[in-house]
Write a protein that holds these residues in place. Sequence first.
Motif, short mmCIF file in Angstrom:
data_model
loop_
_atom_site.label_atom_id
_atom_site.label_comp_id
_atom_site.label_asym_id
_atom_site.label_seq_id
_atom_site.Cartn_x
_atom_site.Cartn_y
_atom_site.Cartn_z
N UNK A 54 0.85 -1.21 0.00
CA UNK A 54 0.00 0.00 0.00
C UNK A 54 0.87 1.24 0.00
N UNK A 55 0.52 2.17 -0.86
CA UNK A 55 1.20 3.47 -0.88
C UNK A 55 0.12 4.54 -0.89
N UNK A 56 -0.08 5.20 0.26
CA UNK A 56 -1.18 6.16 0.40
C UNK A 56 -0.61 7.56 0.60
N UNK A 57 -1.38 8.53 0.12
CA UNK A 57 -0.94 9.92 0.15
C UNK A 57 -2.11 10.87 0.31
N UNK A 63 2.38 8.82 3.04
CA UNK A 63 2.41 7.90 4.19
C UNK A 63 3.42 6.77 3.99
N UNK A 64 4.08 6.76 2.85
CA UNK A 64 5.12 5.76 2.62
C UNK A 64 4.57 4.45 2.10
N UNK A 65 5.48 3.53 1.82
CA UNK A 65 5.09 2.23 1.26
C UNK A 65 5.02 1.22 2.40
N UNK A 66 3.88 0.54 2.52
CA UNK A 66 3.68 -0.44 3.59
C UNK A 66 3.40 -1.81 2.99
N UNK A 67 4.02 -2.82 3.59
CA UNK A 67 3.75 -4.21 3.22
C UNK A 67 2.84 -4.76 4.29
N UNK A 68 1.60 -5.09 3.92
CA UNK A 68 0.61 -5.52 4.91
C UNK A 68 0.38 -7.02 4.78
N UNK A 69 0.69 -7.80 5.84
CA UNK A 69 0.45 -9.24 5.78
C UNK A 69 -1.05 -9.56 5.83
N UNK A 70 -1.42 -10.77 5.42
CA UNK A 70 -2.83 -11.19 5.47
C UNK A 70 -3.37 -11.07 6.89
N UNK A 90 -4.83 6.01 -2.48
CA UNK A 90 -3.87 4.93 -2.31
C UNK A 90 -3.63 4.21 -3.62
N UNK A 91 -2.47 3.63 -3.70
CA UNK A 91 -2.18 2.68 -4.75
C UNK A 91 -1.89 1.36 -4.03
N UNK A 92 -2.71 0.35 -4.30
CA UNK A 92 -2.52 -0.97 -3.69
C UNK A 92 -2.02 -1.93 -4.77
N UNK A 97 -0.74 -7.07 -10.18
CA UNK A 97 -1.89 -6.21 -10.42
C UNK A 97 -1.94 -5.11 -9.37
N UNK A 98 -2.66 -4.03 -9.70
CA UNK A 98 -2.74 -2.91 -8.77
C UNK A 98 -4.12 -2.25 -8.87
N UNK A 99 -4.42 -1.39 -7.91
CA UNK A 99 -5.66 -0.60 -7.91
C UNK A 99 -5.32 0.75 -7.31
N UNK A 100 -5.73 1.81 -7.99
CA UNK A 100 -5.45 3.18 -7.54
C UNK A 100 -6.78 3.89 -7.36
#
Length: 146
Positions: A54-57, A63-70, A90-92, A97-100
Amino acid sequence: MAFWSSMVLIVLAMLSTVLTTPSTAEERRRSDLEFHKWYVHIVNNLSQGKLLTAHCKSKDDDLGIHQIPVGDEQNWSFRQNFFETTLFWCSLAKDNVHADFDVFWDDDNFHYRCSFKDCIWVAKDDGIYLKNLPEGFDEYRHGWKQ
Ligand SMILES: *[C@@H]1O[C@H](CO)[C@@H](O)[C@H](O)[C@H]1NC(C)=O
Ligand SMILES: CC(=O)N[C@H]1CO[C@H](CO)[C@@H](O)[C@@H]1O
């Protein structure tokens, strides 16, 4: 003559009261919400232990790049600013694949889904869902893109 002009003035005065009342109600609602604290949550509900990136702004914050575990999530809080409309996006990403998309904006229908406090975005295998908290279900909002 004087009678009719005073009638016109009375009618105009009544009309202006009717027309300005909703805007003062709107201003009151806005000042209630102005210092309101909101939380945005990005939840990883992918299958098979996949990491969600996740990269949210906002306009002012990265807010930086976060690696979120399940089963985990990223969350943050902020106070809404009505003078510069608060907006986060956010860009996930998972696999290739991705979603913005926007994750917070100024809209009553959206705020209702957050129960005016927690906006919960859930990443699943088939796309991104927004929790409709008051009605208790997840709404499909965005697909994953190549
Ligand atoms: C925010 O996320 C963390 C994990 O990064 C979690 O432990 C915590 O419970 C979350 N807070 C809320 C209010 O959901
Ligand atoms: C936050 C959320 O939606 N969690 C769900 C993730 O998926 C499992 C089933 O795979 C549900 O039980 C959780 O409620």
